[in-house]
Scaffold this active site. Structure first.
Site, PDB file in Angstrom:
ATOM      1  N   ARG A   1       0.828  -1.216   0.000  1.00 20.98           N
ATOM      2  CA  ARG A   1       0.000   0.000   0.000  1.00 20.98           C
ATOM      3  C   ARG A   1       0.858   1.261   0.000  1.00 20.98           C
ATOM      4  O   ARG A   1       0.440   2.310  -0.456  1.00 20.98           O
ATOM      5  CB  ARG A   1      -0.909   0.015   1.238  1.00 20.98           C
ATOM      6  CG  ARG A   1      -1.907  -1.135   1.271  1.00 20.98           C
ATOM      7  CD  ARG A   1      -2.720  -1.072   2.560  1.00 20.98           C
ATOM      8  NE  ARG A   1      -3.568  -2.255   2.726  1.00 20.98           N
ATOM      9  CZ  ARG A   1      -4.625  -2.280   3.518  1.00 20.98           C
ATOM     10  NH1 ARG A   1      -4.970  -1.197   4.206  1.00 20.98           N
ATOM     11  NH2 ARG A   1      -5.333  -3.369   3.645  1.00 20.98           N
TER      12      ARG A   1
ATOM     13  N   GLU B   1     -11.190  -2.340  -5.259  1.00 20.34           N
ATOM     14  CA  GLU B   1     -11.659  -1.341  -4.300  1.00 20.34           C
ATOM     15  C   GLU B   1     -10.762  -0.103  -4.284  1.00 20.34           C
ATOM     16  O   GLU B   1      -9.584  -0.189  -4.616  1.00 20.34           O
ATOM     17  CB  GLU B   1     -11.712  -1.937  -2.881  1.00 20.34           C
ATOM     18  CG  GLU B   1     -12.518  -1.082  -1.909  1.00 20.34           C
ATOM     19  CD  GLU B   1     -12.318  -1.453  -0.439  1.00 20.34           C
ATOM     20  OE1 GLU B   1     -11.244  -1.916  -0.056  1.00 20.34           O
ATOM     21  OE2 GLU B   1     -13.277  -1.252   0.334  1.00 20.34           O
TER      22      GLU B   1
HETATM   23  C1  8ZB Z   1     -10.316  -0.870   6.873  1.00 22.05           C
HETATM   24  C2  8ZB Z   1     -10.460  -2.334   7.087  1.00 22.05           C
HETATM   25  C3  8ZB Z   1     -10.030  -2.811   8.439  1.00 22.05           C
HETATM   26  C4  8ZB Z   1     -10.461  -4.229   8.667  1.00 22.05           C
HETATM   27  C5  8ZB Z   1      -9.314  -6.217   8.545  1.00 22.05           C
HETATM   28  C6  8ZB Z   1      -9.079  -5.668   9.930  1.00 22.05           C
HETATM   29  C7  8ZB Z   1     -10.257  -4.728  10.067  1.00 22.05           C
HETATM   30  C8  8ZB Z   1      -7.022  -6.092   7.492  1.00 22.05           C
HETATM   31  C9  8ZB Z   1      -6.663  -8.162   7.040  1.00 22.05           C
HETATM   32  C10 8ZB Z   1      -7.917  -8.075   7.642  1.00 22.05           C
HETATM   33  C11 8ZB Z   1      -8.207 -10.330   7.491  1.00 22.05           C
HETATM   34  C12 8ZB Z   1      -6.203  -9.448   6.650  1.00 22.05           C
HETATM   35  N1  8ZB Z   1      -8.102  -6.761   7.918  1.00 22.05           N
HETATM   36  N2  8ZB Z   1      -6.130  -6.930   6.946  1.00 22.05           N
HETATM   37  N3  8ZB Z   1      -8.685  -9.125   7.873  1.00 22.05           N
HETATM   38  N4  8ZB Z   1      -7.004 -10.507   6.899  1.00 22.05           N
HETATM   39  N5  8ZB Z   1      -5.025  -9.611   6.056  1.00 22.05           N
HETATM   40  O1  8ZB Z   1      -9.736  -5.096   7.819  1.00 22.05           O
HETATM   41  O2  8ZB Z   1      -9.093  -6.680  10.898  1.00 22.05           O
HETATM   42  O3  8ZB Z   1     -11.410  -5.448  10.413  1.00 22.05           O
END
Ligand code: 8ZB
Length: 484
Positions: free
Chosen positions: A100, A171
């Site tokens: 990112r 996205e």
């Molecule tokens: C803006 C989004 C945040 C959400 C989840 C976080 C939070 C981020 C991963 C993921 C599963 C990943 N999140 N990276 N969930 N695998 N590699 O995005 O926990 O809920």
């Protein structure tokens, strides 16, 4: 050159592309003509844009998790697990934080270290490093529609590689992947760089390849009132459509009051349709995404399931086309695949149970729909005016003036003047409207709603109320009431 919401010419696009694909060696494997042929072989059941259109037609609400790990084979196993054990309808690939930030060298090291360690040392899938070949292996090993999910201010190389690899949904946006994700990258730059991503999707569309685009709806995920996220979503929808994008999903993050949440999805659908047509984009297919609660979660897994389920219920009753699902590990960090699958199954159970129960559109819901639309219109029309009829330069000026403002944003390009708080029924209102270009009626409406809560709680509305609301759900309530 002045930023304009104007479709890029092929010459302009290909000129920029020449530079972009040099940013990392895997860029050399991008071959657009061949990628078009590859996309033609992707079956409908694995095609994100087509699956969304079918869901909209059938009135379905599809489930989608977030997920991503460093290594290709592990990532394939993870997504297959979420498909089989989590019954996910749509699949993600969450991109890691180094990618990112365009730090592909760091990704290369982390991939090596992850192989040695036997576990992922990245918080997502480094798609640029895995390259077109790696992405193709992923697409061919997973039996479901795939979307790239990230948070990247300059995503141009990532877009080239993942789309050439066969992803059918992507996205992000120039505002929604800047304001909540970066501190000091100018909006002018991110809106311009995201025109590139949209134009690439547009050029695929010119070759008959449908790719879905989704701005990031929830923004900071912290008490964002619907009118703010709707204004940004609709602007990003218009910016995408101008570059030739035909399949757009607009999103909203759950606030927690059911009336407001159902009304928000209705208002978003109706207004987006209206503004796209009004500004000359007549051939876009529009769908909606509802994000389960994006704010702080309870640590207790049983309580987390309640939050997840309430989001599932709201998504189903609002008839959103898809719902992005949280997990019982939300308060702790990146979930295990088992926890991720549990969030998905809990959500699927609720969606199925509510599929045959239409939500009654009462007078309360109607008022919410009308309020959200009126507020969003005030913002959108002022942005357009500030840009002298242009939503791109208008957005830059609107953020400078606080006409567009996102609560709790890390970006120095957001004025951060508005303050949200819940009303007595838990709907998110504005305690301070900052410089939002609202009519006096709307300002009075928000003030009356907050005053009614303050009276009920026997305290003055203050910044303390805002803080109490930020932590309320993680502490077990919707409204941050003072302790008695
Ligand atoms: C803006 C989004 C945040 C959400 C989840 C976080 C939070 C981020 C991963 C993921 C599963 C990943 N999140 N990276 N969930 N695998 N590699 O995005 O926990 O809920």
């Amino acid at each position: 050159m002045e930023l304009k919401n104007k479709k890029w010419t092929h010459d302009h696009f290909y000129g920029v592309r020449e530079e972009i694909i040099k940013h990392w060696p895997t860029g050399a494997d991008v071959n657009f003509e061949e990628a078009v042929k590859y996309h033609e072989t992707i079956p409908a059941r694995k095609h994100f844009a087509k699956r969304l259109v079918k869901a909209k037609k059938n009135g379905e609400t599809l489930t989608q998790p977030r997920a991503g790990v460093a290594l290709l084979d592990e990532h394939i196993n993870l997504l297959n697990f979420l498909r089989t054990e989590g019954e996910a309808d749509l699949l993600p690939t969450t991109i890691d934080s180094y990618t990112r930030q365009n730090q592909y060298e760091n990704c290369a090291n982390a991939i090596e270290e992850s192989m040695k360690a036997g576990r992922s040392l990245l918080n997502g899938f480094p798609a640029v490093n895995h390259g077109v070949h790696g992405v193709r292996k992923l697409v061919e090993s997973v039996d479901g529609p795939l979307q790239v999910r990230h948070g990247t201010p300059d995503a141009r190389l990532l877009t080239e590689i993942t789309l050439a690899g066969g992803f059918t949904s992507y996205e992000g946006g120039g505002i929604s992947y800047n304001i909540p994700y970066a501190k000091s990258v100018s909006l002018e730059k991110t809106i311009y760089d995201w025109q590139y991503n949209d134009r690439l999707v547009g050029i695929y569309a010119e070759h008959g390849i449908e790719i879905n685009r989704e701005p990031f709806g929830p923004l900071t995920g912290t008490l964002v009132p619907p009118c703010i996220s709707h204004a940004v979503a609709i602007i990003e929808g218009i910016l995408a459509a101008e570059q030739g994008v035909k399949n757009i999903t607009l999103g909203y993050g759950q606030c927690g009051n059911l009336f407001q949440d159902v009304a928000a999805i209705k208002a978003l659908e109706q207004l987006a349709e209206e503004y796209l047509v009004k500004h000359g984009y007549n051939d876009c297919v529009l769908t909606t995404v509802f994000h389960q609660w994006m704010g702080g979660f309870p640590q207790d897994e049983a309580k987390a399931f309640a939050v997840i389920s309430w989001g599932a219920a709201a998504a189903a009753l609002a008839k959103a086309t898809k719902v992005i699902v949280k997990t019982p590990h939300e308060a702790l960090g990146i979930p295990t695949k088992e926890a991720n699958a549990m969030g998905l199954r809990a959500t699927k159970q609720l969606i199925n149970m509510l599929a045959d129960q239409p939500f009654p559109i009462t007078a309360e819901v109607d008022i919410e729909v009308e309020m959200i639309k009126a507020e969003t219109r005030c913002i959108l029309d002022k942005v357009f005016e500030l840009g002298n009829g242009d939503f791109a330069s208008g957005s830059v000026r609107a953020f400078e003036a606080g006409v567009l403002d996102v609560p709790f944003a890390p970006s120095q390009y957001s004025l951060n003047k508005i303050l949200p708080a819940r009303d007595n029924n838990g709907a998110v209102r504005l305690f301070d409207v900052g410089n939002l270009p609202f009519t006096q009626d709307i300002i009075d409406f928000h003030k009356a709603k907050i005053d009614a809560r303050a009276k009920e709680e026997g305290r003055k509305a203050s910044f303390q109320m805002v803080i109490d609301d930020i932590y309320a759900i993680s502490k077990g309530r919707l409204v941050g009431r003072p302790s008695k």
